[in-house]
Design a protein around this motif. Structure first.
Motif, PDB file in Angstrom:
ATOM      1  N   ARG A 150       6.036   2.486   4.331  1.00 30.95           N
ATOM      2  CA  ARG A 150       6.884   3.660   4.141  1.00 30.95           C
ATOM      3  C   ARG A 150       6.463   4.798   5.077  1.00 30.95           C
ATOM      4  O   ARG A 150       7.314   5.530   5.590  1.00 30.95           O
ATOM      5  N   LEU A 151       5.186   4.925   5.327  1.00 30.94           N
ATOM      6  CA  LEU A 151       4.725   5.939   6.280  1.00 30.94           C
ATOM      7  C   LEU A 151       5.197   5.566   7.686  1.00 30.94           C
ATOM      8  O   LEU A 151       5.672   6.413   8.432  1.00 30.94           O
ATOM      9  N   HIS A 152       5.090   4.289   8.011  1.00 32.97           N
ATOM     10  CA  HIS A 152       5.537   3.787   9.306  1.00 32.97           C
ATOM     11  C   HIS A 152       7.009   4.156   9.534  1.00 32.97           C
ATOM     12  O   HIS A 152       7.385   4.682  10.579  1.00 32.97           O
ATOM     13  N   GLU A 153       7.825   3.922   8.515  1.00 31.81           N
ATOM     14  CA  GLU A 153       9.252   4.199   8.731  1.00 31.81           C
ATOM     15  C   GLU A 153       9.536   5.692   8.779  1.00 31.81           C
ATOM     16  O   GLU A 153      10.404   6.132   9.519  1.00 31.81           O
ATOM     17  N   LEU A 154       8.759   6.474   8.045  1.00 32.46           N
ATOM     18  CA  LEU A 154       8.954   7.936   8.104  1.00 32.46           C
ATOM     19  C   LEU A 154       8.604   8.465   9.498  1.00 32.46           C
ATOM     20  O   LEU A 154       9.302   9.312  10.045  1.00 32.46           O
ATOM     21  N   GLN A 209       2.971  -3.774  -4.208  1.00 29.14           N
ATOM     22  CA  GLN A 209       3.570  -2.942  -3.169  1.00 29.14           C
ATOM     23  C   GLN A 209       4.057  -1.622  -3.762  1.00 29.14           C
ATOM     24  O   GLN A 209       5.245  -1.434  -4.000  1.00 29.14           O
ATOM     25  N   TYR A 210       3.119  -0.737  -3.991  1.00 28.73           N
ATOM     26  CA  TYR A 210       3.482   0.566  -4.528  1.00 28.73           C
ATOM     27  C   TYR A 210       3.818   1.497  -3.385  1.00 28.73           C
ATOM     28  O   TYR A 210       3.000   1.733  -2.503  1.00 28.73           O
ATOM     29  N   LEU A 211       5.046   2.011  -3.416  1.00 33.18           N
ATOM     30  CA  LEU A 211       5.526   2.804  -2.287  1.00 33.18           C
ATOM     31  C   LEU A 211       5.325   4.294  -2.537  1.00 33.18           C
ATOM     32  O   LEU A 211       5.543   4.786  -3.649  1.00 33.18           O
ATOM     33  N   PHE A 212       4.926   5.007  -1.492  1.00 36.16           N
ATOM     34  CA  PHE A 212       4.666   6.436  -1.613  1.00 36.16           C
ATOM     35  C   PHE A 212       5.895   7.177  -2.093  1.00 36.16           C
ATOM     36  O   PHE A 212       7.011   6.923  -1.630  1.00 36.16           O
ATOM     37  N   ALA A 213       5.690   8.127  -2.974  1.00 41.48           N
ATOM     38  CA  ALA A 213       6.750   9.082  -3.292  1.00 41.48           C
ATOM     39  C   ALA A 213       6.963   9.907  -2.020  1.00 41.48           C
ATOM     40  O   ALA A 213       6.020  10.104  -1.242  1.00 41.48           O
ATOM     41  N   ASP A 214       8.192  10.389  -1.822  1.00 41.46           N
ATOM     42  CA  ASP A 214       8.497  11.133  -0.587  1.00 41.46           C
ATOM     43  C   ASP A 214       7.514  12.269  -0.353  1.00 41.46           C
ATOM     44  O   ASP A 214       7.080  12.518   0.766  1.00 41.46           O
ATOM     45  N   ARG A 215       7.167  12.962  -1.439  1.00 40.38           N
ATOM     46  CA  ARG A 215       6.283  14.129  -1.315  1.00 40.38           C
ATOM     47  C   ARG A 215       4.928  13.726  -0.714  1.00 40.38           C
ATOM     48  O   ARG A 215       4.408  14.387   0.180  1.00 40.38           O
ATOM     49  N   SER A 216       4.378  12.614  -1.195  1.00 42.25           N
ATOM     50  CA  SER A 216       3.070  12.178  -0.694  1.00 42.25           C
ATOM     51  C   SER A 216       3.179  11.664   0.735  1.00 42.25           C
ATOM     52  O   SER A 216       2.284  11.869   1.554  1.00 42.25           O
ATOM     53  N   ASP A 272       0.885  10.032  -4.888  1.00 45.28           N
ATOM     54  CA  ASP A 272       1.865   9.575  -5.883  1.00 45.28           C
ATOM     55  C   ASP A 272       2.752   8.464  -5.343  1.00 45.28           C
ATOM     56  O   ASP A 272       3.037   8.414  -4.155  1.00 45.28           O
ATOM     57  N   TYR A 273       3.195   7.629  -6.265  1.00 45.07           N
ATOM     58  CA  TYR A 273       4.031   6.484  -5.903  1.00 45.07           C
ATOM     59  C   TYR A 273       5.359   6.536  -6.631  1.00 45.07           C
ATOM     60  O   TYR A 273       5.425   7.014  -7.763  1.00 45.07           O
ATOM     61  N   ASP A 274       6.387   5.994  -5.993  1.00 40.78           N
ATOM     62  CA  ASP A 274       7.720   5.949  -6.580  1.00 40.78           C
ATOM     63  C   ASP A 274       7.805   4.948  -7.710  1.00 40.78           C
ATOM     64  O   ASP A 274       8.326   5.239  -8.768  1.00 40.78           O
ATOM     65  N   ASN A 275       7.314   3.745  -7.445  1.00 43.65           N
ATOM     66  CA  ASN A 275       7.540   2.650  -8.386  1.00 43.65           C
ATOM     67  C   ASN A 275       6.306   2.334  -9.207  1.00 43.65           C
ATOM     68  O   ASN A 275       6.023   1.212  -9.522  1.00 43.65           O
ATOM     69  N   HIS A 276       5.538   3.351  -9.524  1.00 41.56           N
ATOM     70  CA  HIS A 276       4.395   3.139 -10.407  1.00 41.56           C
ATOM     71  C   HIS A 276       4.398   4.240 -11.455  1.00 41.56           C
ATOM     72  O   HIS A 276       4.060   5.385 -11.168  1.00 41.56           O
ATOM     73  N   GLN A 320       5.370  12.573   3.002  1.00 42.95           N
ATOM     74  CA  GLN A 320       5.556  13.734   3.887  1.00 42.95           C
ATOM     75  C   GLN A 320       4.229  14.480   4.063  1.00 42.95           C
ATOM     76  O   GLN A 320       3.904  14.942   5.159  1.00 42.95           O
ATOM     77  N   PHE A 321       3.458  14.568   2.981  1.00 49.32           N
ATOM     78  CA  PHE A 321       2.152  15.227   3.073  1.00 49.32           C
ATOM     79  C   PHE A 321       1.272  14.519   4.114  1.00 49.32           C
ATOM     80  O   PHE A 321       0.631  15.163   4.945  1.00 49.32           O
ATOM     81  N   LEU A 322       1.268  13.183   4.048  1.00 48.71           N
ATOM     82  CA  LEU A 322       0.446  12.418   4.998  1.00 48.71           C
ATOM     83  C   LEU A 322       0.915  12.662   6.431  1.00 48.71           C
ATOM     84  O   LEU A 322       0.100  12.910   7.326  1.00 48.71           O
ATOM     85  N   LEU A 323       2.217  12.618   6.636  1.00 49.32           N
ATOM     86  CA  LEU A 323       2.731  12.817   7.994  1.00 49.32           C
ATOM     87  C   LEU A 323       2.411  14.235   8.484  1.00 49.32           C
ATOM     88  O   LEU A 323       1.944  14.414   9.616  1.00 49.32           O
ATOM     89  N   ASP A 324       2.612  15.241   7.631  1.00 47.09           N
ATOM     90  CA  ASP A 324       2.315  16.625   8.031  1.00 47.09           C
ATOM     91  C   ASP A 324       0.840  16.772   8.407  1.00 47.09           C
ATOM     92  O   ASP A 324       0.495  17.451   9.368  1.00 47.09           O
ATOM     93  N   LEU A 325      -0.008  16.127   7.617  1.00 51.37           N
ATOM     94  CA  LEU A 325      -1.444  16.183   7.882  1.00 51.37           C
ATOM     95  C   LEU A 325      -1.770  15.568   9.245  1.00 51.37           C
ATOM     96  O   LEU A 325      -2.533  16.123  10.041  1.00 51.37           O
ATOM     97  N   ILE A 326      -1.161  14.436   9.530  1.00 53.87           N
ATOM     98  CA  ILE A 326      -1.388  13.728  10.791  1.00 53.87           C
ATOM     99  C   ILE A 326      -0.902  14.576  11.972  1.00 53.87           C
ATOM    100  O   ILE A 326      -1.596  14.714  12.981  1.00 53.87           O
ATOM    101  N   VAL A 327       0.258  15.195  11.794  1.00 53.62           N
ATOM    102  CA  VAL A 327       0.817  16.042  12.862  1.00 53.62           C
ATOM    103  C   VAL A 327      -0.077  17.272  13.054  1.00 53.62           C
ATOM    104  O   VAL A 327      -0.428  17.626  14.183  1.00 53.62           O
TER     105      VAL A 327
END
Ligand SMILES: C[S@@+](CC[C@H](N)C(=O)[O-])C[C@H]1O[C@@H](n2cnc3c(N)ncnc32)[C@H](O)[C@@H]1O
Ligand SMILES: [Zn+2]
Ligand SMILES: [Zn+2]
Ligand SMILES: [Zn+2]
Ligand SMILES: [Zn+2]
Ligand SMILES: [Zn+2]
Length: 429
Positions: free
Chosen positions: A164-168, A134-141, A299-303, A143-150
């Motif tokens: 993590r994307l779901h909760e963002l 369960q590697y969680l996205f770094a905030d930067r990545s 990028d991931y937080d815990n990797h 946010q990038f995904l969400l911005d791209l989707i928007v």
């Protein structure tokens, strides 16, 4: 039937050929200690073993159902802050009557609404490499995904293994009421925080909805809402995952979405962002030949290894595979990406356009060099070896199978990481 839904039929592949007896094993767990299911394809199973298996399954079933957890969440929210506790050992929100049972456990107090909205930070990531990873996205990545989707105008996101994307999305975009998200994940702990409309317990290796028809319908409706317009799927599977099994499930989800489309739209496809390491590119293209790989490094937080390269650490090998037009996906220049007007896509700064290949050829973000003998660009650390008649690391042992991959013969990986070390067939029990 085991806890993760139907099993898959596996075969051992040795040097490209199937060898030995085929067997059924759990689709989600890659290690025997996580799930002890194993059965030869042609094996007769005794009554006693069936009973023992049933007992084992019962013993591993969660204490609370999803419906129980939804009720518990409401009760939890109604408590004053001082009574909101979370047991770190049991990874569970606690109601006052349950405190006694968790005495001696490590318990977090004063769980705020903000914490409840970010369950991926409250829950400890499941780090078992092979099973959950369960590697969680770094905030930067993230946010990038969400911005791209928007930016692409999507309004609904099917989050497959992306809590993590779901909760963002729920945290940011939904306050304006403009974005909906449905999480499909095998991690049942999330049912403590989301309703059945927001989270389905799902196995992405065999397209199995644990809650049966009801959950299947929730997912179908989500995909088909507004005639299937404005919805995108984002998946970030564990990397030890079998590409073929994942492709099978993603095709099922595409079919589920397609039923909403009129007859003229049959050539349209559910937009997908599939997050996976770049060295699986050829494997993914076998199943989705029209997908492109973006240069963006996830990028991931815990990797420790999969973090952004610019800090001097190793660069993340994780990329985005998509059926969206790469031309339209803007990668941030401040993070080292540029637009190649010939390729018509954003690439890493070091990914130089090769005049001979007429492509930006680097896959790993480093500057690759063209080899005239191989007639292609190769990694910067490789040199052309006249004995092997191809480029390889200078330290390689010539024509020695140990130097490359024992299974497919490729020089750039070993047997253990071979993308072809995969399922030979699929069966259900
Ligand atoms: C590499 S992590 C991705 C997490 C994502 N980067 C995030 O931050 O939201 C893999 C995710 O897939 C989930 N997962 C693992 N095996 C799964 C399976 N067989 N079916 C569905 N989900 C699974 C894990 O629980 C985890 O959330
Ligand atoms: Zn506990
Ligand atoms: Zn180019
Ligand atoms: Zn070239
Ligand atoms: Zn060469
Ligand atoms: Zn050689």
């Amino acid at each position: 039937m085991i806890l993760t839904g139907p099993t898959l039929l596996f075969a051992k592949i040795v040097q490209g050929k199937e060898e030995g007896r085929r067997f059924y094993a759990c689709s989600a767990c890659r290690e025997r200690k996580d799930c002890n299911f194993f059965q030869w394809e042609d094996e007769k199973v005794s009554e006693a073993r069936l009973l023992a298996r049933e007992e084992y399954n019962q013993s591993r079933k969660p204490t609370f159902s999803h419906a129980d957890n939804v009720e518990r969440y409401k009760a939890f929210l109604a408590l004053p802050l001082s009574k909101r506790k979370f047991c770190r050992e049991c990874q569970q929100l606690l109601l006052p009557l349950e405190w006694g049972r968790h005495s001696g456990h490590q318990v977090l107090n004063d769980i705020s609404v903000a914490q409840l909205k970010r369950p991926s930070q409250l829950l400890s990531p499941l780090e078992n490499k092979k099973t959950n990873a369960q590697y969680l996205f770094a905030d930067r990545s993230c946010q990038f995904l969400l911005d791209l989707i928007v930016a692409q105008g999507f309004r609904r996101v099917l989050c497959v293994g992306t809590p993590r994307l779901h909760e963002l999305i729920k945290f940011q975009a939904s306050c304006k009421g403009e974005m909906k998200s449905l999480l499909l994940d095998i991690d049942f702990r999330y049912s403590q925080f989301y309703t059945e409309e927001e989270f389905c317990h799902y196995n992405m290796f065999n397209h199995y909805f644990f809650a049966g028809e009801a959950a299947y319908e929730i997912c179908r409706k989500f995909l088909q809402q507004d005639k299937g317009e404005d919805v995108i799927m984002v998946a970030d599977p564990p990397f030890g995952g079998l590409v073929e099994a994942l492709a099978f499930s993603f095709k099922k989800l595409i079919e589920m979405w397609r039923q909403a489309e009129g007859p003229d739209d049959t050539c349209k496809e559910l937009p997908i962002l599939w997050i996976f390491p770049y060295f699986f590119e050829s494997r993914i293209l076998e199943f989705f030949s029209h997908f492109s790989m973006l240069d963006y490094q996830v990028d991931y937080d815990n990797h420790a290894l999969y973090k952004h390269g610019k800090t001097g650490r190793k660069q993340s090998p994780v990329r985005i595979f998509t059926n969206l037009s790469p031309r339209l996906i803007v990668l941030p220049t401040e993070e080292g990406y540029r637009f190649c007007s010939v390729c018509q896509r954003y690439v890493s700064l070091d990914n130089q356009h090769c005049e001979i290949c007429n492509l930006c050829t680097s896959k790993d973000g480093r500057r690759w060099t063209h080899c005239f003998l191989c007639k292609k660009c190769v990694k910067p650390t490789w040199v052309h070896c006249s004995t092997c008649d191809k480029c390889a690391l200078p330290s390689h042992s010539c024509k020695d199978t140990d130097a490359g991959c024992y299974i497919c013969g490729a020089a750039d990986h070993k047997r253990t990481t071979c993308p072809k070390l995969q399922v030979a067939g699929r069966g259900y029990q």
